[in-house]
Scaffold this active site. Structure first.
Site, PDB file in Angstrom:
ATOM      1  CB  VAL A  22      -0.943   0.023   1.225  1.00  0.00           C
ATOM      2  CG1 VAL A  22      -1.651   1.380   1.337  1.00  0.00           C
ATOM      3  CG2 VAL A  22      -1.965  -1.092   1.119  1.00  0.00           C
ATOM      4  CG  ASP A  40       9.366  -0.665   5.777  1.00  0.00           C
ATOM      5  OD1 ASP A  40       8.241  -0.770   5.252  1.00  0.00           O
ATOM      6  OD2 ASP A  40       9.882  -1.570   6.457  1.00  0.00           O
ATOM      7  NE  ARG A  45       9.265  -3.942   3.411  1.00  0.00           N
ATOM      8  CZ  ARG A  45       8.479  -4.529   2.515  1.00  0.00           C
ATOM      9  NH1 ARG A  45       8.559  -5.832   2.301  1.00  0.00           N
ATOM     10  NH2 ARG A  45       7.602  -3.818   1.832  1.00  0.00           N
ATOM     11  CB  THR A  90      -4.806  -3.300  10.511  1.00  0.00           C
ATOM     12  OG1 THR A  90      -5.331  -3.234   9.171  1.00  0.00           O
ATOM     13  CG2 THR A  90      -4.376  -1.922  10.945  1.00  0.00           C
ATOM     14  CB  THR A 125      -8.346  -1.928   6.679  1.00  0.00           C
ATOM     15  OG1 THR A 125      -8.065  -1.668   5.298  1.00  0.00           O
ATOM     16  CG2 THR A 125      -9.811  -2.275   6.841  1.00  0.00           C
ATOM     17  CB  CYS A 265      -8.093  -7.190   2.123  1.00  0.00           C
ATOM     18  SG  CYS A 265      -6.729  -6.043   1.867  1.00  0.00           S
ATOM     19  NE  ARG A 336       1.209  -9.804   4.135  1.00  0.00           N
ATOM     20  CZ  ARG A 336       0.965  -8.493   4.138  1.00  0.00           C
ATOM     21  NH1 ARG A 336       0.930  -7.838   5.288  1.00  0.00           N
ATOM     22  NH2 ARG A 336       0.747  -7.850   3.015  1.00  0.00           N
TER      23      ARG A 336
END
Length: 348
Positions: A22, A40, A45, A90, A125, A265, A336
Site C-alpha cells: 500500500v 520503513d 527493505r 492491521t 484498514t 483484506c 500471508r
C-alpha cells in the site's frame, strides 16, 4: 500558505510510514509531484527500494526512476515532513481478534517527530473509531502536543488491489476524511494530485473507516454464499459453475464465485467489524457465519480431494499431491493468510 501549498512549492515534504504493497505505490505516485520521504522499519527493505526494487514484486524497476523520494529507516528523518501518511498492516491474532500493534507502534513513531501544524492521515484498514480512540491518544502522549489544537488528523482508506493492473491507485476513486472542514480540504487537494479518478469527501473519519471495512465485509459474505451453495450443489450432484452461468443471465444477478478467501483484506477485515460491534453489545450473525464458511473452505476442499482419490481407487496414504500456487491469489507474491495452507494441513 497552508500545507498543500507548501508541498506544491517544495517548501515541505510528505512522508509515508510503511512501504508495503500500500505505502510504496502511494509514495512513488506522490513523488512525481512533490518531495517525499518513505519510511520503513526494515532496513533490508529500504535498501531494496533504494536500488529500485519492490520487495512485494508489484512495481517495475522503471517506476522508481526520476522520483523526488528518499527512503529511510531512521524516524528522525521524518521531521522534514509536515504531511504524514500511515500505511501499516492491521492483522488479526490467532484468536481472530484485531492486532493493532503495528498501528500503535507507527502512531508512537509519528508522535516522536510530530510538530505543531502537522497533518497525519491513516490508510490502514480499521474498525470505526480506531483513528480517534486508539491512534490520536498515542500520538498526543509521544509528542506532548494537544489534539486538535496542535495537529490535524484524517483517514483515507487504501484501495490497492494486489495483482490487479486494471483497477490501479490512480484510476480508483479514493475516500478522504478530516477532523475539520479545513483539514479535509487540504487532505482532499493533496490526494487529488495523484488520484485521477477523484476523491470522495466523507463527512467524518468514522464514516470513512466504516465505508472501507464494509467493502471487504460485503465481498466476504457474497463469496461465503457461493461457497455454501457449492457445498449444497455438490451433495446434489449439480455443477455449481453451470448453475452460476445460468443464473448470471439475469441482469441483476451478482457474479461471485466459490473459492478460498485468504489474504490480509477480505479474510481479515470482517473480524475488525465483529470486534467493534461486540463492544456495542451486538453480536453479528451474518458476518460471523460468512467468516465461518470461508475459513472452513480449505479443509472442505482437502476432504473432497481425499474422497475423489478413494473413488478413483487410489491408496490415500501412498498418494502424493501437487499444489500449484500457494499465494492467497493469482499473480501476487504474498502468502500471508493464504488458505492454501489449510488445504495442505488437512491433507497432511
Amino acid at each position: 500558505m497552508n500545507t498543500y501549498e507548501k508541498l506544491l512549492q517544495h517548501q515541505t515534504k510528505l512522508s509515508v510510514i510503511g512501504l508495503g504493497y500500500v505505502g510504496l505505490p502511494i509514495a512513488l505516485e506522490f513523488a512525481k509531484h512533490i518531495d517525499v520521504i518513505g519510511f520503513d522499519i526494515k532496513e533490508d527493505r529500504v535498501e531494496l527500494m533504494r536500488s529500485g526494487q519492490d520487495p512485494s514484486k508489484e512495481i517495475e524497476s522503471a517506476e522508481f526512476a526520476n522520483k523526488s523520494i528518499e527512503y529511510t529507516s531512521n524516524i528522525e528523518d521524518l521531521k522534514e515532513a509536515t504531511f504524514h501518511i500511515v500505511a501499516v498492516p492491521t492483522p488479526i491474532d490467532e484468536h481472530n481478534l484485531p492486532d493493532l500493534t503495528p498501528l500503535i507502534k507507527a502512531s508512537e513513531s509519528v508522535g516522536k517527530i510530530l510538530k505543531k501544524g502537522d497533518i497525519v492521515v491513516f490508510e490502514s484498514t480499521v474498525y470505526p473509531g480506531a483513528t480517534e480512540e486508539d491512534c490520536i491518544p498515542v500520538m498526543e502522549k509521544a509528542s506532548g502536543l494537544s489534539y486538535p489544537q496542535d495537529f490535524c488528523v484524517g483517514y483515507s482508506p487504501e484501495r490497492i488491489n494486489p495483482g490487479d493492473k486494471v483497477h490501479t491507485l490512480t484510476n480508483t476513486v479514493k475516500i478522504v476524511s478530516g477532523d475539520s472542514p479545513e483539514s479535509l480540504e487540504i487532505i482532499a487537494k493533496t490526494y487529488e494530485l495523484v488520484i485521477k479518478a477523484g476523491v470522495h469527501r466523507a463527512p467524518s473519519i468514522k464514516v470513512a473507516e466504516a465505508a472501507k471495512i464494509i467493502e471487504n465485509t460485503q465481498r466476504d459474505i457474497n463469496i461465503a454464499l457461493m461457497n455454501e451453495l457449492s457445498i449444497i450443489f455438490n451433495r446434489m450432484g449439480i455443477n455449481t459453475f453451470d448453475v452460476l452461468e445460468a443464473a448470471g443471465t439475469k441482469w441483476n444477478f451478482l457474479k461471485f464465485h466459490p473459492g478460498l478467501v485468504g489474504g490480509h483484506c477480505i479474510g481479515v477485515d470482517p473480524y475488525y467489524l465483529v470486534h467493534k460491534a461486540q463492544q456495542f453489545r451486538y453480536h453479528p450473525q451474518i458476518i460471523r457465519s460468512g467468516r465461518f464458511v470461508n475459513d472452513s473452505m480449505g479443509f472442505y476442499v482437502a476432504k473432497q480431494l481425499v474422497k475423489k482419490l478413494i473413488a478413483a481407487g487410489k491408496n490415500v496414504l501412498d498418494s502424493r499431491v501437487l499444489l500449484m500456487g500457494v499465494t492467497f491469489k493469482e499473480n501476487v507474491s504474498d502468502i500471508r493468510n493464504s488458505k492454501v495452507v489449510d488445504v495442505i494441513t488437512e491433507l497432511q
